[in-house]
Design an enzyme around this catalytic site. Structure first.
Site, PDB file in Angstrom:
ATOM      1  N   GLY A 142       0.800  -1.219   0.000  1.00 47.22           N
ATOM      2  CA  GLY A 142       0.000   0.000   0.000  1.00 47.22           C
ATOM      3  C   GLY A 142       0.829   1.264   0.000  1.00 47.22           C
ATOM      4  N   ASP A 184       2.783   2.468   2.283  1.00 48.50           N
ATOM      5  CA  ASP A 184       4.134   2.219   2.801  1.00 48.50           C
ATOM      6  C   ASP A 184       5.065   1.739   1.691  1.00 48.50           C
ATOM      7  OD1 ASP A 184       6.123   2.018   4.774  1.00 48.50           O
ATOM      8  OD2 ASP A 184       5.512   0.005   5.364  1.00 48.50           O
ATOM      9  N   SER A 191      -4.755   3.057   7.940  1.00 48.29           N
ATOM     10  CA  SER A 191      -5.442   1.820   8.322  1.00 48.29           C
ATOM     11  C   SER A 191      -6.590   1.415   7.400  1.00 48.29           C
ATOM     12  CB  SER A 191      -5.950   1.877   9.773  1.00 48.29           C
ATOM     13  OG  SER A 191      -4.885   1.807  10.677  1.00 48.29           O
ATOM     14  N   GLY A 199      -6.435   0.429   4.212  1.00 43.52           N
ATOM     15  CA  GLY A 199      -6.088  -0.568   3.209  1.00 43.52           C
ATOM     16  C   GLY A 199      -6.164  -1.956   3.813  1.00 43.52           C
ATOM     17  N   ILE A 200      -5.031  -2.629   3.832  1.00 46.87           N
ATOM     18  CA  ILE A 200      -4.976  -4.008   4.324  1.00 46.87           C
ATOM     19  C   ILE A 200      -5.333  -4.125   5.813  1.00 46.87           C
ATOM     20  CG2 ILE A 200      -2.517  -4.017   4.894  1.00 46.87           C
ATOM     21  CD1 ILE A 200      -2.520  -6.876   3.541  1.00 46.87           C
TER      22      ILE A 200
END
Length: 177
Positions: free
Chosen positions: A34, A36, A123, A125-126
């Protein structure tokens, strides 16, 4: 609550030119998926090197709800502020942890002389945080009086995420985003 300092856009956060980019990181700060992963790829190896220099306890460089600051490598911003949000349905008290991640990031930006920050939907996304709930936490935190001098631009990764956040913004502040 102040909302004049908050802006929502659909955009690629790796292209942000604000003083700092907030990274939706994991606790290791060594890259991931994502936001990151995208920031680490765009910043080049210097970002990973900076992250590795941060002290780790049992592999954790930044506990959930906290934030750390590093250089930005090849990104246009001066800093990357790594914020670790909660895993929804896994971490206890996710709203409190998410609020802390945003608040600690904004405080770190101000402490380092930043006047503007680019911010993702931490937070969402995954880590599975529901968009409307996350937007409410993020927008209420960013509209706090102590952050009124910080220009906050949320870089939302799709039109659907933007639409969700814009609806929450309108409901909270009775004005369009």
């Amino acid at each position: 609550m102040n909302t004049g300092n908050v802006r929502l856009i659909v955009g690629d956060i790796t292209l942000a030119t604000e003083d700092a980019i907030i990274n939706a990181a994991n606790e290791t700060l060594l890259g991931g998926g994502g936001v990151d992963g995208a920031l680490h790829r765009a910043a080049g190896p210097a970002l990973l090197a900076d992250c590795r220099e941060l002290a780790a306890v049992d592999g954790v460089r930044c506990p959930t709800g906290e934030a750390r600051i590093t250089g930005s490598g090849e990104l246009a911003s001066r800093y990357v502020i790594h914020a670790v949000g909660p895993r929804y349905g896994h971490d206890p008290e996710p709203a409190s942890l998410l609020r802390n991640a945003y608040q600690n990031s904004f405080e770190l930006a101000l402490a380092n002389g930043c006047t503007s920050v680019a911010v993702p939907a931490i937070s969402c996304g995954i880590f599975g945080y529901p968009l409307n709930e996350a937007a409410e936490v993020a927008l209420k935190t960013s509209a706090g009086e102590k952050f009124r001098d910080l220009s906050i631009t949320f870089y939302l990764f799709s039109q659907a995420v933007y639409d969700s956040w814009a609806a929450v913004h309108t409901a909270l502040f009775d004005q369009p985003a």
